[in-house]
Design a protein around this motif. Structure first.
Motif, PDB file in Angstrom:
ATOM      1  N   TYR A  18     -33.093  74.904 -58.283  1.00 49.40           N
ATOM      2  CA  TYR A  18     -31.882  75.289 -57.559  1.00 49.40           C
ATOM      3  C   TYR A  18     -31.271  76.596 -58.069  1.00 49.40           C
ATOM      4  CZ  TYR A  18     -31.507  70.510 -55.579  1.00 49.40           C
ATOM      5  OH  TYR A  18     -31.711  69.333 -54.904  1.00 49.40           O
ATOM      6  N   GLU A  19     -31.649  77.026 -59.268  1.00 49.39           N
ATOM      7  CA  GLU A  19     -31.019  78.197 -59.868  1.00 49.39           C
ATOM      8  C   GLU A  19     -31.170  79.427 -58.966  1.00 49.39           C
ATOM      9  OE1 GLU A  19     -29.100  78.542 -62.697  1.00 49.39           O
ATOM     10  OE2 GLU A  19     -29.154  76.361 -62.606  1.00 49.39           O
ATOM     11  N   GLY A  20     -30.043  80.054 -58.645  1.00 48.77           N
ATOM     12  CA  GLY A  20     -30.075  81.296 -57.879  1.00 48.77           C
ATOM     13  C   GLY A  20     -30.406  81.142 -56.408  1.00 48.77           C
ATOM     14  N   ASN A  21     -30.409  79.894 -55.888  1.00 45.25           N
ATOM     15  CA  ASN A  21     -30.677  79.710 -54.447  1.00 45.25           C
ATOM     16  C   ASN A  21     -29.662  80.507 -53.626  1.00 45.25           C
ATOM     17  OD1 ASN A  21     -32.032  76.341 -53.915  1.00 45.25           O
ATOM     18  ND2 ASN A  21     -32.673  77.939 -55.319  1.00 45.25           N
ATOM     19  N   ARG A  22     -30.125  81.040 -52.496  1.00 44.76           N
ATOM     20  CA  ARG A  22     -29.268  81.891 -51.665  1.00 44.76           C
ATOM     21  C   ARG A  22     -28.611  81.148 -50.520  1.00 44.76           C
ATOM     22  NH1 ARG A  22     -31.454  86.579 -48.847  1.00 44.76           N
ATOM     23  NH2 ARG A  22     -33.475  85.555 -48.796  1.00 44.76           N
ATOM     24  N   VAL A  23     -29.365  80.216 -49.874  1.00 45.86           N
ATOM     25  CA  VAL A  23     -28.877  79.629 -48.626  1.00 45.86           C
ATOM     26  C   VAL A  23     -28.594  78.133 -48.746  1.00 45.86           C
ATOM     27  CG1 VAL A  23     -29.408  79.208 -46.184  1.00 45.86           C
ATOM     28  CG2 VAL A  23     -30.012  81.399 -47.245  1.00 45.86           C
ATOM     29  N   ALA A  24     -29.540  77.343 -49.253  1.00 46.09           N
ATOM     30  CA  ALA A  24     -29.345  75.892 -49.263  1.00 46.09           C
ATOM     31  C   ALA A  24     -29.998  75.232 -50.475  1.00 46.09           C
ATOM     32  CB  ALA A  24     -29.911  75.273 -47.984  1.00 46.09           C
ATOM     33  N   CYS A  25     -29.249  74.313 -51.101  1.00 44.43           N
ATOM     34  CA  CYS A  25     -29.790  73.394 -52.104  1.00 44.43           C
ATOM     35  C   CYS A  25     -29.848  72.026 -51.425  1.00 44.43           C
ATOM     36  CB  CYS A  25     -28.884  73.323 -53.323  1.00 44.43           C
ATOM     37  SG  CYS A  25     -28.787  74.839 -54.279  1.00 44.43           S
ATOM     38  N   VAL A  26     -31.051  71.554 -51.141  1.00 43.78           N
ATOM     39  CA  VAL A  26     -31.250  70.311 -50.388  1.00 43.78           C
ATOM     40  C   VAL A  26     -31.418  69.155 -51.369  1.00 43.78           C
ATOM     41  CG1 VAL A  26     -32.741  69.130 -48.732  1.00 43.78           C
ATOM     42  CG2 VAL A  26     -32.278  71.594 -48.470  1.00 43.78           C
TER      43      VAL A  26
END
Length: 472
Positions: A215-223
């Protein structure tokens, strides 16, 4: 994620830890980029010597039988993902201030300007199926894509090959994530978390932390999985880019910013206008193959990542319809005398076996193998009411037998004191004797296969062959 300079490895002294499926390509890539490469490997058998000769012919130095010593002058270590973090080589590297990368990190660092973004999938179970579903959905949307990573196609090959991609569906193991500190995905999913590989990570906390790196640095979505709070906790702990959203998937009715199921329809309340009032139909449960509960969850996770990338609803439906699961993942082998025989040899841990057992009402369960430090009490407790009988095979079968005695003493158990490959035919015959019309004989071992078979594929093939024999 946009334009940037590719790392220059010219003249760098790089040590590659381990020959094999990731070590050899990494050594070749590094050598081709002008690095001075030394490969170290614990083993010194005929196969290793053959691989070493191939690399030495290119000008790569190989040290066999010495994977513990850090070569003098090493400026970077690139490791095969399976090497444990407590290896002496890594202790020496950390003491010397030398960075340690896995092949995924190397691929990430070598991506060219404006390279295809990554949609990343991890979790204890369901990674491969979800990643393949995601690739199928992306293809149905007309995007150039591939399922890569811990799935057969090397990320290095995908990143450095001639083919141009719009987006990559990337399956990542906890090992790969551990050694990929700078990876930053467009969007990512953690499907579930259950104890696995604890002998490698050292603790459940360390295992979860490595999964959470996705999840680190995700831009749009953490599912995340609404039914598995640990996955949501990882999202809360992640440092993401401004505007990145937490998107849940659930087998129940979805709330805002979730995907879920309503009256047999997969629906999206995350990537729609006014998600508090509106929902978008994506597909029918019957479009998911097979429509077992855990596989519907996989489909929802894949759909969430695809929708995060802007894929239209129709492509989700078409991609799921086009998807064919790999062999040995809840594969229906045959019906023999009104009893279904199902191969889920890929269920190599308790969490996967639990999902498999939950898909059927009345089961004769074939289980056992290498436990990898697992315990079976919770699995047996949750599944006991579904069990018609159990046939046990493999090295650590006593652990399952003891859990059955504690939590399901009324269930008949056949304990096959055999670890030869012929034991599978005997197991299937014993299961046939226990089953009645309408039952499912399910191979979902909850254990690894290497005590009896080369891999889970061979175990599944032996089961299918045995079923064909009793049905002929």
């Amino acid at each position: 994620m946009g334009s940037r300079e590719v790392i220059d490895l010219q003249g760098t002294h790089v040590t590659v830890a381990g020959l094999g499926v990731s070590g050899i390509p990494a050594a070749k890539v590094l050598h081709a980029r002008g690095a001075h490469v030394t490969v170290v490997n614990d083993g010194d058998d005929a196969r290793a010597r053959e691989q070493a000769a191939e690399l030495e012919a290119l000008g790569v130095t190989v040290r066999l039988g010495d994977g513990a010593t850090l070569p003098e002058g090493t400026e970077l270590v690139v490791t095969a993902p399976g090497w444990k973090p407590d290896k002496p080589l890594f202790t020496a590297a950390r003491a010397a201030g030398v960075e340690i990368w896995g092949d995924v990190e190397l691929a990430w660092r070598l991506r060219g300007p404006d390279a295809a973004p990554w949609l990343a999938v991890t979790g204890t179970n369901g990674k491969t199926t979800t990643t393949q579903m995601l690739a199928s959905i992306l293809k149905a949307a007309g995007l150039r894509t591939a399922a890569v990573g811990n799935i057969g196609v090397s990320v290095l090959d995908a990143v450095l090959g001639d083919e141009q991609y719009d987006v990559l569906a990337v399956e990542l193991s906890s090992y790969q994530l551990h050694w990929a500190p700078s990876l930053r995905a467009h969007s990512a999913a953690v499907l579930n978390l259950a104890p696995d590989h604890l002998d490698w990570h050292g603790s459940m906390e360390a295992y979860a932390a490595d999964k959470g790196r996705v999840y680190e640095g995700n831009r749009v979505a953490c599912v995340y999985n609404v039914a598995d709070k640990a996955t949501e906790d990882l999202v809360r702990a992640a440092d993401v880019e401004e505007g990145c959203r937490a998107i849940g998937f659930t087998l129940g009715t979805p709330g805002p910013s979730q995907l879920g199921v309503v009256e047999g329809i997969l629906v999206d309340r995350a990537f729609v206008e006014d998600r508090h009032k509106n929902a978008q139909e994506l597909a029918e449960v019957s479009d998911v193959n097979p429509p077992a509960p855990h596989n519907i969850a996989n489909a929802l996770a894949a759909a969430a990542l695809a929708r995060a990338f802007g894929v239209p609803a129709r492509a989700v439906r078409d991609g799921l319809r086009n998807f064919t699961p790999d062999a040995h993942r809840i594969a229906h082998v045959a019906d023999v005398g009104s009893v279904a025989y199902v191969d889920d040899s890929k269920a190599t841990n308790t969490h996967a076996a639990e999902a498999s057992l939950a898909a059927y009402e009345s089961i004769v369960w074939i289980a056992g193998g290498l436990a990898k430090g697992a315990t079976f009490d919770e699995l047996v407790t949750k599944s006991a009411k579904r069990l018609r009988g159990v046939v046990l095979i493999g090295q650590d079968r006593a652990l399952i037998r003891e859990a059955l005695a504690r939590h399901a003493p009324e269930v008949p158990v056949v304990d096959l004191d055999r670890t030869d490959t012929g034991a599978m035919l005997a197991a299937v015959r014993e299961a046939q004797a226990l089953a009645v019309a309408g039952d499912t004989v399910l191979l979902a071992p909850a254990c690894a296969s290497m005590d009896m078979f080369a891999n889970y594929n061979k175990r599944g093939e032996a089961f299918a062959e045995a079923v064909r024999e009793i049905g002929s």
